[in-house]
Design a protein around this motif. Structure first.
Motif, PDB file in Angstrom:
ATOM      1  N   ALA A 486      -6.527  16.251  15.786  1.00  0.00           N
ATOM      2  CA  ALA A 486      -6.464  14.847  16.212  1.00  0.00           C
ATOM      3  C   ALA A 486      -6.313  14.750  17.735  1.00  0.00           C
ATOM      4  CB  ALA A 486      -5.288  14.155  15.526  1.00  0.00           C
ATOM      5  N   PRO A 487      -7.089  13.878  18.376  1.00  0.00           N
ATOM      6  CA  PRO A 487      -6.968  13.716  19.835  1.00  0.00           C
ATOM      7  C   PRO A 487      -5.562  13.312  20.271  1.00  0.00           C
ATOM      8  CG  PRO A 487      -9.008  12.738  19.061  1.00  0.00           C
ATOM      9  CD  PRO A 487      -8.226  13.105  17.835  1.00  0.00           C
ATOM     10  N   VAL A 488      -4.913  12.452  19.494  1.00  0.00           N
ATOM     11  CA  VAL A 488      -3.509  12.099  19.711  1.00  0.00           C
ATOM     12  C   VAL A 488      -2.759  12.475  18.447  1.00  0.00           C
ATOM     13  CG1 VAL A 488      -1.855  10.255  20.198  1.00  0.00           C
ATOM     14  CG2 VAL A 488      -4.112  10.208  21.278  1.00  0.00           C
ATOM     15  N   GLN A 489      -1.767  13.353  18.583  1.00  0.00           N
ATOM     16  CA  GLN A 489      -1.039  13.823  17.414  1.00  0.00           C
ATOM     17  C   GLN A 489       0.178  12.971  17.106  1.00  0.00           C
ATOM     18  OE1 GLN A 489      -0.605  17.709  19.158  1.00  0.00           O
ATOM     19  NE2 GLN A 489      -2.096  18.630  17.749  1.00  0.00           N
ATOM     20  N   VAL A 490       0.789  12.420  18.145  1.00  0.00           N
ATOM     21  CA  VAL A 490       2.008  11.615  17.986  1.00  0.00           C
ATOM     22  C   VAL A 490       1.917  10.389  18.883  1.00  0.00           C
ATOM     23  CG1 VAL A 490       4.530  11.575  18.131  1.00  0.00           C
ATOM     24  CG2 VAL A 490       3.350  13.726  17.611  1.00  0.00           C
ATOM     25  N   LYS A 491       2.269   9.242  18.321  1.00  0.00           N
ATOM     26  CA  LYS A 491       2.368   8.030  19.145  1.00  0.00           C
ATOM     27  C   LYS A 491       3.806   7.535  19.059  1.00  0.00           C
ATOM     28  CE  LYS A 491      -0.524   4.502  20.870  1.00  0.00           C
ATOM     29  NZ  LYS A 491      -1.946   4.136  20.970  1.00  0.00           N
ATOM     30  N   ILE A 492       4.429   7.352  20.214  1.00  0.00           N
ATOM     31  CA  ILE A 492       5.815   6.898  20.275  1.00  0.00           C
ATOM     32  C   ILE A 492       5.822   5.392  20.496  1.00  0.00           C
ATOM     33  CG2 ILE A 492       8.033   7.142  21.445  1.00  0.00           C
ATOM     34  CD1 ILE A 492       7.154   9.949  22.273  1.00  0.00           C
ATOM     35  N   LEU A 493       6.563   4.685  19.614  1.00  0.00           N
ATOM     36  CA  LEU A 493       6.542   3.228  19.607  1.00  0.00           C
ATOM     37  C   LEU A 493       7.953   2.699  19.855  1.00  0.00           C
ATOM     38  CD1 LEU A 493       4.419   2.835  16.319  1.00  0.00           C
ATOM     39  CD2 LEU A 493       3.578   3.138  18.651  1.00  0.00           C
ATOM     40  N   PRO A 494       8.302   2.387  21.105  1.00  0.00           N
ATOM     41  CA  PRO A 494       9.621   1.805  21.370  1.00  0.00           C
ATOM     42  C   PRO A 494       9.710   0.385  20.807  1.00  0.00           C
ATOM     43  CG  PRO A 494       8.319   1.914  23.387  1.00  0.00           C
ATOM     44  CD  PRO A 494       7.525   2.615  22.327  1.00  0.00           C
ATOM     45  N   LEU A 500      12.420   2.218  26.303  1.00  0.00           N
ATOM     46  CA  LEU A 500      11.285   2.796  27.038  1.00  0.00           C
ATOM     47  C   LEU A 500      11.630   4.139  27.674  1.00  0.00           C
ATOM     48  CD1 LEU A 500       9.549  -0.263  28.776  1.00  0.00           C
ATOM     49  CD2 LEU A 500       8.586   1.264  27.050  1.00  0.00           C
ATOM     50  N   ASP A 501      12.767   4.201  28.337  1.00  0.00           N
ATOM     51  CA  ASP A 501      13.124   5.463  29.008  1.00  0.00           C
ATOM     52  C   ASP A 501      13.294   6.585  27.988  1.00  0.00           C
ATOM     53  OD1 ASP A 501      13.015   4.286  31.476  1.00  0.00           O
ATOM     54  OD2 ASP A 501      15.176   3.907  31.618  1.00  0.00           O
ATOM     55  N   TYR A 502      13.952   6.269  26.858  1.00  0.00           N
ATOM     56  CA  TYR A 502      14.142   7.278  25.812  1.00  0.00           C
ATOM     57  C   TYR A 502      12.786   7.720  25.265  1.00  0.00           C
ATOM     58  CZ  TYR A 502      15.936   9.422  21.493  1.00  0.00           C
ATOM     59  OH  TYR A 502      16.239  10.299  20.479  1.00  0.00           O
ATOM     60  N   ALA A 503      11.861   6.757  25.073  1.00  0.00           N
ATOM     61  CA  ALA A 503      10.517   7.078  24.562  1.00  0.00           C
ATOM     62  C   ALA A 503       9.788   8.010  25.525  1.00  0.00           C
ATOM     63  CB  ALA A 503       9.719   5.793  24.357  1.00  0.00           C
ATOM     64  N   LYS A 504       9.925   7.761  26.810  1.00  0.00           N
ATOM     65  CA  LYS A 504       9.233   8.615  27.790  1.00  0.00           C
ATOM     66  C   LYS A 504       9.859  10.000  27.860  1.00  0.00           C
ATOM     67  CE  LYS A 504       7.410   4.717  30.403  1.00  0.00           C
ATOM     68  NZ  LYS A 504       7.491   3.873  31.628  1.00  0.00           N
ATOM     69  N   ASP A 505      11.187  10.082  27.668  1.00  0.00           N
ATOM     70  CA  ASP A 505      11.837  11.400  27.612  1.00  0.00           C
ATOM     71  C   ASP A 505      11.326  12.188  26.406  1.00  0.00           C
ATOM     72  OD1 ASP A 505      13.297  10.850  29.870  1.00  0.00           O
ATOM     73  OD2 ASP A 505      15.122  10.257  28.775  1.00  0.00           O
ATOM     74  N   VAL A 519       2.620   7.072  24.540  1.00  0.00           N
ATOM     75  CA  VAL A 519       3.673   6.070  24.380  1.00  0.00           C
ATOM     76  C   VAL A 519       3.034   4.689  24.433  1.00  0.00           C
ATOM     77  CG1 VAL A 519       5.789   5.077  25.336  1.00  0.00           C
ATOM     78  CG2 VAL A 519       5.400   7.556  25.443  1.00  0.00           C
ATOM     79  N   ASP A 520       3.298   3.865  23.430  1.00  0.00           N
ATOM     80  CA  ASP A 520       2.831   2.474  23.448  1.00  0.00           C
ATOM     81  C   ASP A 520       3.927   1.634  24.094  1.00  0.00           C
ATOM     82  OD1 ASP A 520       1.950  -0.084  23.041  1.00  0.00           O
ATOM     83  OD2 ASP A 520       1.380   0.205  20.937  1.00  0.00           O
ATOM     84  N   ASP A 521       3.816   1.433  25.411  1.00  0.00           N
ATOM     85  CA  ASP A 521       4.872   0.729  26.152  1.00  0.00           C
ATOM     86  C   ASP A 521       4.566  -0.750  26.336  1.00  0.00           C
ATOM     87  OD1 ASP A 521       2.821   0.914  27.924  1.00  0.00           O
ATOM     88  OD2 ASP A 521       3.907   2.085  29.448  1.00  0.00           O
ATOM     89  N   LYS A 528       3.060  -4.857  15.029  1.00  0.00           N
ATOM     90  CA  LYS A 528       1.709  -4.772  15.579  1.00  0.00           C
ATOM     91  C   LYS A 528       1.424  -3.374  16.106  1.00  0.00           C
ATOM     92  CE  LYS A 528      -1.487  -6.906  18.861  1.00  0.00           C
ATOM     93  NZ  LYS A 528      -1.711  -7.984  19.854  1.00  0.00           N
ATOM     94  N   LYS A 529       2.424  -2.772  16.766  1.00  0.00           N
ATOM     95  CA  LYS A 529       2.231  -1.422  17.289  1.00  0.00           C
ATOM     96  C   LYS A 529       1.961  -0.426  16.151  1.00  0.00           C
ATOM     97  CE  LYS A 529       5.057  -1.872  21.488  1.00  0.00           C
ATOM     98  NZ  LYS A 529       6.210  -1.328  22.252  1.00  0.00           N
ATOM     99  N   ILE A 530       2.696  -0.573  15.061  1.00  0.00           N
ATOM    100  CA  ILE A 530       2.515   0.331  13.919  1.00  0.00           C
ATOM    101  C   ILE A 530       1.130   0.139  13.309  1.00  0.00           C
ATOM    102  CG2 ILE A 530       3.278   0.818  11.551  1.00  0.00           C
ATOM    103  CD1 ILE A 530       6.149   0.212  12.512  1.00  0.00           C
ATOM    104  N   ARG A 531       0.729  -1.128  13.132  1.00  0.00           N
ATOM    105  CA  ARG A 531      -0.594  -1.406  12.555  1.00  0.00           C
ATOM    106  C   ARG A 531      -1.697  -0.790  13.411  1.00  0.00           C
ATOM    107  NH1 ARG A 531       1.655  -6.418  11.668  1.00  0.00           N
ATOM    108  NH2 ARG A 531       0.588  -7.320  13.467  1.00  0.00           N
ATOM    109  N   GLU A 532      -1.618  -0.977  14.723  1.00  0.00           N
ATOM    110  CA  GLU A 532      -2.679  -0.489  15.602  1.00  0.00           C
ATOM    111  C   GLU A 532      -2.692   1.037  15.672  1.00  0.00           C
ATOM    112  OE1 GLU A 532      -2.545  -2.500  19.349  1.00  0.00           O
ATOM    113  OE2 GLU A 532      -3.075  -4.439  18.465  1.00  0.00           O
TER     114      GLU A 532
END
Length: 586
Positions: A486-494, A500-505, A519-521, A528-532
């Motif tokens: 997969a081109p993106v294996q993990v998407k972090i959704l704050p 946001l800072d924790y997501a970027k860490d 990261v979907d910031d 909506k973030k989960i659906r997309e």
């Protein structure tokens, strides 16, 4: 039932083709009943269903297709007997002229003088045809007929001739079988790699470069990951990688035979007053590498692997997304070996193929393609090569079917037809045994007794081409690639800006371990973030909120909607590493 058909099962290829050929006549009869002014051209059965080319003074619309289907059902209910008869040449021409069928007249005129001219009659309708057919229109189930499309087609494939309308149809003995087929067609549309390639940001095509794909950032990740895997496999199986020039002199292609047998598909140019060609294949380059130094029997088999970008001039009408392009990366290998090494090497290649296709969940069947009319070399060499391939593949318990006359111009081949998740087959891998090119280039090696001999060459690919294989697996997985690919294996959704800072860490930590993460910031609701992210078919989503920050955990979801709950980052990365390293299909 026609005497040519011995079994009446739809599983029988001959019966199935006869069934669909009869349907083409039923469709033509329906059209002539509804619009007598329509002129008929040809109406053969094809791999799935049939088509009929027609010359009509109007464009067939979906409403017309519905009318044709209804009339076809009536003809099936009439149970009209199909009767075959022959006419002498002049009578046959007069017969079709009287019916006002100029295309049929032309077909008769082009038949050999001594050819039998046969017709099939059903009720008031008669068509020029060699057959065979079912014995009655009643054998066709009218409620299991569907007309699929109508496209333009040139008469006899000549763009300078009349433009006709080609109506495609499909039929089955049972309505349930038709419904299942139509559902597969709809699923194939949903999985269309051109559609998914655009939606997932993998690749694109532009009018400025027809037939030449543009890889987008995520598509490059996919391509490079496939190439990385290809290199791992070929290192394991003792191949050495080379790279050869894109453009080489005409004299090279004349020696190889490509200039005489493949010139129409080659792009050419002139450099310093000499003719050059952009390579359509990699094999001559491998031969030039072999020639750079002397070789002995101790060097053989010598396995050259090459991810070579090749260019082929395909007609614009043949272009089809990544399946048929004008430039592509061929995952080639050319193996120089002694004749007594052929069996062991073909077995070795077949096992490599089995390893690769099994990883993607792609079962396959094998075809042995034999000597074509347009070939080089003696029949004796061809027979030896064909027998060598057959012997090698059967010795490891693999079965094959013969595909007469479809070998490459320089040698027979074993073609591997993989089957995707929709049951469609694609010819990808090939093992081509070549007795010709090494001799044409005067290649040699020193034998164990100090003499000289000419090596044999095996041409082989696994993926076929990177581009086509990407198209195939995009549809096979419906864009939901295994995590390792997969081109993106993990998407972090704050959940909120506070996270946001924790997501970027978290992103930095995952990236540092070699995982592909985004990261979907955006300032959007988490639903909506989960659906997309699910629509983007990202294997894993990490939802982080206040509780996760407080507990130093991550809440993990899969694209399938499974909630894996909260866990430490260490536990998640261990799970992700196991899934990626094992290359498991989730």
């Amino acid at each position: 039932m026609s005497e040519e058909i011995k079994e009446f099962s739809f599983e029988n290829e001959e019966y199935r083709q006869t069934y669909w050929h009869t349907c083409s006549h039923i469709m033509a009869q329906a059209v002539k009943r509804l619009w007598p002014e329509v002129k008929l051209a040809i109406g053969p059965s094809i791999k799935e269903g049939w088509y009929y080319d027609m010359d009509a003074p109007f464009a067939f619309t979906p409403e017309h297709m519905t009318e044709i289907e209804a009339e076809m059902r009536k003809i099936c209910k009439e149970k009209l007997k199909l009767e075959r008869f022959e006419l002498p040449r002049e009578e046959a021409i007069k017969f079709m002229e009287e019916k006002g069928e100029p295309y049929k007249v032309e077909l008769i005129q082009d038949l050999p003088e001594d050819a039998p001219i046969s017709f099939y009659k059903q009720g008031e309708f008669t068509d020029l045809c060699a057959g065979p057919h079912l014995d009655s229109t009643g054998r066709v189930k009218g409620n299991a007929i569907k007309l699929l499309a109508c496209n333009a087609a040139y008469w006899r494939g000549d763009s300078n001739r009349e433009t006709l309308q080609r109506i495609y149809g499909i039929a089955f003995p049972k309505k349930e079988e038709l419904d299942a087929y139509l559902e597969r067609i709809e699923e194939a549309k949903r999985r269309d790699h051109r559609k998914l390639g655009k939606e997932l940001g993998l690749f694109a095509f532009r009018d400025e470069a027809p037939g030449f794909p543009f890889y987008l950032p995520k598509g490059m990740v996919l391509k490079n990951t496939l190439i990385d895997y290809w290199r791992q496999v070929h290192k394991k199986w003792n191949y050495v990688e080379i790279s050869t020039p894109q453009i080489m002199k005409r004299t090279l292609w004349e020696t190889s035979g490509h200039w005489d047998h493949y010139k129409d598909n080659m792009y050419t140019t002139v450099i310093d007053g000499e003719d050059f060609a952009i390579k359509p294949m990699n094999c001559p380059g491998s031969i030039l590498v072999y020639e750079l130094e002397p070789h002995s029997y101790r060097d053989l088999p010598l396995r050259y692997g090459e991810l070579g970008l090749v260019h082929r001039h395909e007609l614009s009408g043949a272009l089809h997304g990544m399946f048929r392009v004008r430039c592509f990366t061929q995952d080639d290998a050319h193996i120089l070996l002694a004749k007594d090494q052929i069996k062991d090497e073909v077995i070795r290649i077949a096992r490599l193929f089995d390893e690769v296709y099994s990883l993607f969940g792609l079962p396959y069947k094998i075809e042995l393609s034999t000597m074509p009319e347009d070939h080089i070399g003696t029949r004796e060499d061809w027979e030896k090569a064909e027998n060598a391939l057959a012997d090698a593949i059967t010795s490891i318990g693999k079965e094959y079917v013969v595909n007469p006359g479809d070998g490459a111009f320089y040698g027979p081949k074993l073609d591997f037809h993989i089957q995707d998740s929709l049951g469609r087959t694609w010819q990808c891998g090939t093992i081509q045994l070549d007795y010709q090119l090494p001799g044409r280039f005067d290649l040699e090696y020193t034998t164990s007794d100090g003499g000289k001999d000419v090596p044999v060459m095996i041409h082989r690919v696994v993926f076929g081409s990177i581009e086509r294989f990407i198209g195939i697996i995009t549809e096979h997985f419906a864009g939901a690639f295994p995590a390792w690919l997969a081109p993106v294996q993990v998407k972090i959704l704050p959940v909120t800006d506070r996270a946001l800072d924790y997501a970027k860490d978290l992103s930095d930590a995952l990236d540092g371990q070699g995982f592909r993460v985004e990261v979907d910031d955006r300032n959007e609701k988490i639903g909506k973030k989960i659906r997309e992210a699910t629509l983007e078919k990202v294997p894993y989503m990490i939802v982080v909120g206040d509780r996760d920050m407080e507990n130093k955990t991550v809440s993990v979801r899969t694209r399938a909607g499974e909630d894996l709950g909260a866990m430490s980052l260490e536990d998640f990365t261990a799970k992700l590493k196991e899934v990626v390293d094992s290359k498991v299909i989730q």
